[in-house]
Design a protein around this motif. Structure first.
Motif, short mmCIF file in Angstrom:
data_model
loop_
_atom_site.label_atom_id
_atom_site.label_comp_id
_atom_site.label_asym_id
_atom_site.label_seq_id
_atom_site.Cartn_x
_atom_site.Cartn_y
_atom_site.Cartn_z
N LYS A 147 21.80 -45.93 65.08
CA LYS A 147 21.79 -44.88 64.06
C LYS A 147 21.23 -43.58 64.61
O LYS A 147 21.76 -42.49 64.36
N SER A 190 23.85 -42.18 67.25
CA SER A 190 25.22 -41.85 66.80
C SER A 190 25.26 -40.43 66.23
O SER A 190 26.29 -39.76 66.33
N LYS A 191 24.14 -39.94 65.73
CA LYS A 191 24.09 -38.55 65.23
C LYS A 191 24.36 -37.56 66.36
O LYS A 191 24.88 -36.48 66.17
N GLY A 251 26.10 -38.40 69.15
CA GLY A 251 27.35 -38.75 69.84
C GLY A 251 27.14 -39.52 71.13
O GLY A 251 28.06 -39.65 71.94
N ASP A 277 33.87 -45.55 74.96
CA ASP A 277 33.02 -44.58 74.26
C ASP A 277 33.58 -43.16 74.35
O ASP A 277 33.57 -42.41 73.38
N LYS A 326 35.13 -40.74 71.40
CA LYS A 326 34.57 -39.41 71.15
C LYS A 326 35.68 -38.37 71.04
O LYS A 326 35.66 -37.53 70.14
N LEU A 332 35.73 -40.39 66.78
CA LEU A 332 35.15 -41.61 66.22
C LEU A 332 33.67 -41.69 66.60
O LEU A 332 33.27 -41.18 67.65
N PRO A 333 32.84 -42.34 65.78
CA PRO A 333 31.40 -42.36 66.05
C PRO A 333 31.00 -43.23 67.26
O PRO A 333 31.77 -44.09 67.68
N TYR A 334 29.78 -43.00 67.76
CA TYR A 334 29.21 -43.78 68.85
C TYR A 334 28.56 -45.04 68.28
O TYR A 334 27.95 -44.97 67.23
N GLY A 388 31.65 -46.25 70.77
CA GLY A 388 33.08 -46.19 70.51
C GLY A 388 33.81 -47.52 70.59
O GLY A 388 34.86 -47.69 69.94
N GLU A 397 34.56 -49.25 67.32
CA GLU A 397 35.42 -48.37 66.50
C GLU A 397 36.86 -48.43 67.00
O GLU A 397 37.81 -48.53 66.22
#
Ligand code: KG4
Ligand code: ZN
Length: 355
Positions: A47, A50-51, A53, A186, A190, A194-196, A198, A201
């Protein structure tokens, strides 16, 4: 109840963005090490990063400092062992992010000094390498079908193909010459917004796409060595995305890109691993590391192994991405191979530690 000669290991892992601790029992005496996991606790910083990246090393180290004591306490509590009943402290020495590694290594040294416990330094990649052995017991008939084994380690920082002649004899056959497999997942994630991290995702979206929609390159597939390259594949995705106009909105197209990229990466990983298995007359193949959580890779490798009559080993859930249980498993194998735990004063974290 543990046997009289059973040793207890407290394992600590802080090489990247997971603060993890585990307690394991190791009983010597048989050919194959007898290992029981009593507890495994992972505090993920996903968390937090991911903000941004991706992993921010200083933020990761600060989070490790905050979390390490409660994580170790929870692992001890869940195991039913008090610290005084622990025989050895195993800790990841490297490779990894140096600010993160230092937290785990120095914590282990301080704890070892205060509680008078010798240390077992563990190479993080050795943890991944041994993680598929977590459920292999010596009573099963499968042990005789293990070696020679071709082991593929695919993580966020490394892609390593190794030949294991026995659990203590291994040789690196090839590595990535640029990006690691997980890093490619990842980076592609990016550039698709898409969020980290990757990997999960991409595989989630790929399940809705067509793997044959776009023909991405299979770098180094036919090179006469066991090295890998993923940066060209990532660049091919980048050019495709630029060509379509950055900020692709169509979920269908995004899914096709994910599925086609994943197919290319999996194809190279499976074909090169199989080629090594043929050349070295392997009886089995194992995959480990974060990318081994990928269902498409696992299914493709499993199918290839079935076709070639090879045993296939993959870590159970929870042991693909970083964890301390695999560090404890590797420590138990080291004990089994005759390693003598050391007083920790001179132990130094090493971000480039080689396998
Ligand atoms: O082994 P790991 O936790 O950390 C390192 O030692 O580097 O691996 C993390 C990597 C990340 O790059 C992440 O995107 C990737 O594993 N990963 C996946 C999947 N789950 C995690 N890649 C592809 N498919 C997945 N399902
Ligand atoms: Zn790892």
């Amino acid at each position: 109840m543990a046997k009289k000669n059973t040793k207890t290991i407290l394992a600590i892992e802080t090489s990247c963005d997971e603060t993890a601790a585990a307690v394991l029992e190791y009983t010597p005496g048989s050919k194959w090490p007898q290992i029981t996991t009593r507890s495994s606790v992972i505090n993920s910083q996903v968390k937090l990063h991911s903000k941004m990246g991706g992993v921010v090393p200083e933020a990761a180290a600060r989070a490790h400092v905050k979390n390490i004591r409660p994580v170790v306490e929870s692992a001890l509590k869940a195991s039913g062992y008090k610290l005084k009943a622990i025989d050895y402290i195993a800790v990841t020495q490297g490779p990894g992010l140096i600010p993160s590694l230092i937290v785990g290594v120095e914590f282990a040294k301080a704890l070892g000094l205060a509680a008078q416990k010798p240390l077992i330094p563990v190479n993080h990649m050795l943890g991944h390498l041994y993680s598929p052995f977590s459920r292999v017991k010596d009573k099963g008939s499968r042990i005789k079908d293990l070696f020679p084994m071709i082991a593929l380690i695919v993580s966020g920082g490394h892609t390593i193909l190794a030949l294991m002649k026995s659990h203590k004899q291994y040789k690196v056959l090839g590595q990535t010459v640029d990006d690691a497999a997980g890093e490619a997942f990842d980076k592609v994630a990016k550039l698709l917004g898409l969020p980290y991290p990757g990997g999960p995702e991409i595989s989630r979206l790929a399940a809705k796409g067509n793997p044959r929609a776009i023909k991405f390159p299979r770098p180094m597939l036919n090179a006469k060595n066991y090295d890998f390259s993923f940066s060209g594949l990532k660049t091919a995705v980048l050019y495709f995305v630029k060509d379509k106009g950055l900020g692709i909105r169509s979920i269908g197209l995004k899914a096709d890109i994910c599925a086609s990229f994943q197919a290319a990466a999996v194809d190279v990983l499976v074909q090169k691993t199989l080629r090594a298995a043929r050349e070295f007359k392997a009886k089995s193949i194992s995959i480990s590391g974060g990318v081994s959580a990928n269902q498409t890779l696992r299914a493709a490798m499993q199918a290839a192994c079935t076709e070639q009559h090879l045993e296939f080993f993959v870590p159970p859930a929870g042991l693909h991405t970083d964890n301390a249980e695999m560090i404890g498993i590797a420590a138990a194998f080291k004990l089994h191979q005759g390693f003598r735990p050391v007083p920790g004063a001179d132990l130094k974290a090493d971000s480039n530690l080689a396998l």
